[in-house]
Scaffold this active site. Structure first.
Site, PDB file in Angstrom:
ATOM      1  N   LYS A   1       0.797  -1.386   0.010  1.00 16.87           N
ATOM      2  CA  LYS A   1       0.412   0.127  -0.380  1.00 16.87           C
ATOM      3  C   LYS A   1       0.788   0.923  -0.157  1.00 16.87           C
ATOM      4  O   LYS A   1       0.221   2.463  -0.441  1.00 16.87           O
ATOM      5  CB  LYS A   1      -0.695   0.194   1.312  1.00 16.87           C
TER       6      LYS A   1
ATOM      7  N   ASP B   1      14.718  -1.806   0.555  1.00 14.77           N
ATOM      8  CA  ASP B   1      15.613  -1.881   1.800  1.00 14.77           C
ATOM      9  C   ASP B   1      16.662  -3.007   1.720  1.00 14.77           C
ATOM     10  O   ASP B   1      17.114  -2.927   1.202  1.00 14.77           O
ATOM     11  CB  ASP B   1      14.082  -1.760   2.643  1.00 14.77           C
TER      12      ASP B   1
ATOM     13  N   ARG C   1       0.383   5.976   7.567  1.00 17.66           N
ATOM     14  CA  ARG C   1       0.674   6.838   6.328  1.00 17.66           C
ATOM     15  C   ARG C   1       0.357   7.766   5.494  1.00 17.66           C
ATOM     16  O   ARG C   1       0.560   8.841   4.687  1.00 17.66           O
ATOM     17  CB  ARG C   1      -0.114   5.481   5.365  1.00 17.66           C
TER      18      ARG C   1
ATOM     19  N   LYS D   1      17.032   2.941   0.337  1.00 20.30           N
ATOM     20  CA  LYS D   1      18.516   2.570   1.556  1.00 20.30           C
ATOM     21  C   LYS D   1      19.050   1.151   0.948  1.00 20.30           C
ATOM     22  O   LYS D   1      19.104   0.153   1.495  1.00 20.30           O
ATOM     23  CB  LYS D   1      17.159   1.492   2.976  1.00 20.30           C
TER      24      LYS D   1
HETATM   25  P1  IMP Z   1      12.440  -4.933   0.876  1.00 20.08           P
HETATM   26  O1  IMP Z   1      12.035  -5.991   0.394  1.00 20.08           O
HETATM   27  O2  IMP Z   1      13.305  -5.142   1.981  1.00 20.08           O
HETATM   28  O3  IMP Z   1      13.302  -4.246   0.099  1.00 20.08           O
HETATM   29  O4  IMP Z   1      11.116  -3.570   1.972  1.00 20.08           O
HETATM   30  C1  IMP Z   1      10.009  -2.665   0.757  1.00 20.08           C
HETATM   31  C2  IMP Z   1       9.299  -3.100   1.507  1.00 20.08           C
HETATM   32  O5  IMP Z   1       9.132  -3.464   3.146  1.00 20.08           O
HETATM   33  C3  IMP Z   1       9.145  -1.500   1.181  1.00 20.08           C
HETATM   34  O6  IMP Z   1       7.286  -1.619   0.440  1.00 20.08           O
HETATM   35  C4  IMP Z   1       7.964  -0.770   2.478  1.00 20.08           C
HETATM   36  O7  IMP Z   1       6.422  -1.332   2.614  1.00 20.08           O
HETATM   37  C5  IMP Z   1       8.904  -2.138   3.484  1.00 20.08           C
HETATM   38  N1  IMP Z   1      10.042  -1.207   4.116  1.00 20.08           N
HETATM   39  C6  IMP Z   1      11.236  -0.942   4.405  1.00 20.08           C
HETATM   40  N2  IMP Z   1      12.058   0.156   5.082  1.00 20.08           N
HETATM   41  C7  IMP Z   1      10.857   0.731   5.496  1.00 20.08           C
HETATM   42  C8  IMP Z   1      10.786   2.233   6.520  1.00 20.08           C
HETATM   43  O8  IMP Z   1      11.884   2.230   6.827  1.00 20.08           O
HETATM   44  N3  IMP Z   1       9.967   2.437   6.283  1.00 20.08           N
HETATM   45  C9  IMP Z   1       8.470   1.438   6.602  1.00 20.08           C
HETATM   46  N4  IMP Z   1       8.435   0.782   5.632  1.00 20.08           N
HETATM   47  C10 IMP Z   1       9.291   0.052   5.441  1.00 20.08           C
HETATM   48 MG    MG Z   2       4.609  -1.443   3.925  1.00 18.19          MG
END
Ligand code: IMP
Ligand code: MG
Length: 175
Positions: free
Chosen positions: A40, A100, A162, A128
């Site tokens: 979302k 992330d 949000r 990040k």
């Molecule tokens: P990844 O699979 O670790 O790259 O995570 C991506 C998802 O994690 C994003 O689409 C976000 O929904 C969530 N996410 C990662 N870091 C944050 C943050 O600092 N705040 C809020 N949601 C995050």
């Molecule tokens: Mg999320």
């Protein structure tokens, strides 16, 4: 209301989103891309981003989830909501709020590639890079941010915050 510190103000975000839209409009000027918004968190970004585009686009939504509620990704990804649109031979733009670990997008990209699109590019508002566990880079990125948990402008902590107009660092976690 939990304590927060503004990392990126709504004005800074607005200016950057406009730049990203202009760049994508230029790069896709003879195309009709399908923008896939990852639910979302990316919905606020999507709504601002598409209103600055000067090319014809279509939008669709996908919801993917890593299991559980936590501030770090578990590494297991599943599809909660799939596309309504077929993507064979389409130019696809995946629109994300934040990359992330890269696990979510890594999974999503592989999944979409198996449906034979013409091209796939990734637009993310936030990155990040320090936290990356997968070999995945955005084609367009708004801001690289440090390894802090951020909320607002669509991003949540346990589904809250949000609605904050600025992007904020959560200083204390509460329900
Ligand atoms: P990844 O699979 O670790 O790259 O995570 C991506 C998802 O994690 C994003 O689409 C976000 O929904 C969530 N996410 C990662 N870091 C944050 C943050 O600092 N705040 C809020 N949601 C995050
Ligand atoms: Mg999320």
């Amino acid at each position: 209301m939990a304590k927060t510190r503004i990392l990126l103000s709504q004005e800074e975000i607005r200016a950057k989103v406009k730049q990203l839209s202009a760049k994508v409009s230029e790069d896709y000027k003879d195309k009709n891309p399908l923008i896939i918004c990852v639910l979302k968190g990316a919905v606020v970004f999507l709504s601002d981003f598409i209103r600055h585009l000067t090319i014809p686009v279509e939008i669709d939504f996908m919801a993917v989830s890593s299991y559980g509620h936590s501030t770090s990704t578990s590494g297991v990804v599943r599809i909660l909501k799939d596309l309504e649109t077929g993507i064979e031979n389409r130019d696809i733009i995946i629109l994300e709020d934040i990359i992330d670990s890269g696990l979510t997008l890594g999974y999503l990209r592989e999944n979409l590639l198996s449906r034979n699109p013409r091209s796939i590019k990734i637009v993310t508002l936030l990155d990040k890079p320090e936290r990356r566990m997968m070999d995945i880079e955005p084609d367009y990125c708004g801001f690289c941010i440090p390894d802090e948990f951020v909320v607002g402008y669509g991003l949540d902590f346990n589904e809250k915050y949000r609605n904050l107009p600025d992007l904020c660092v959560l200083l204390e976690f509460e329900k």
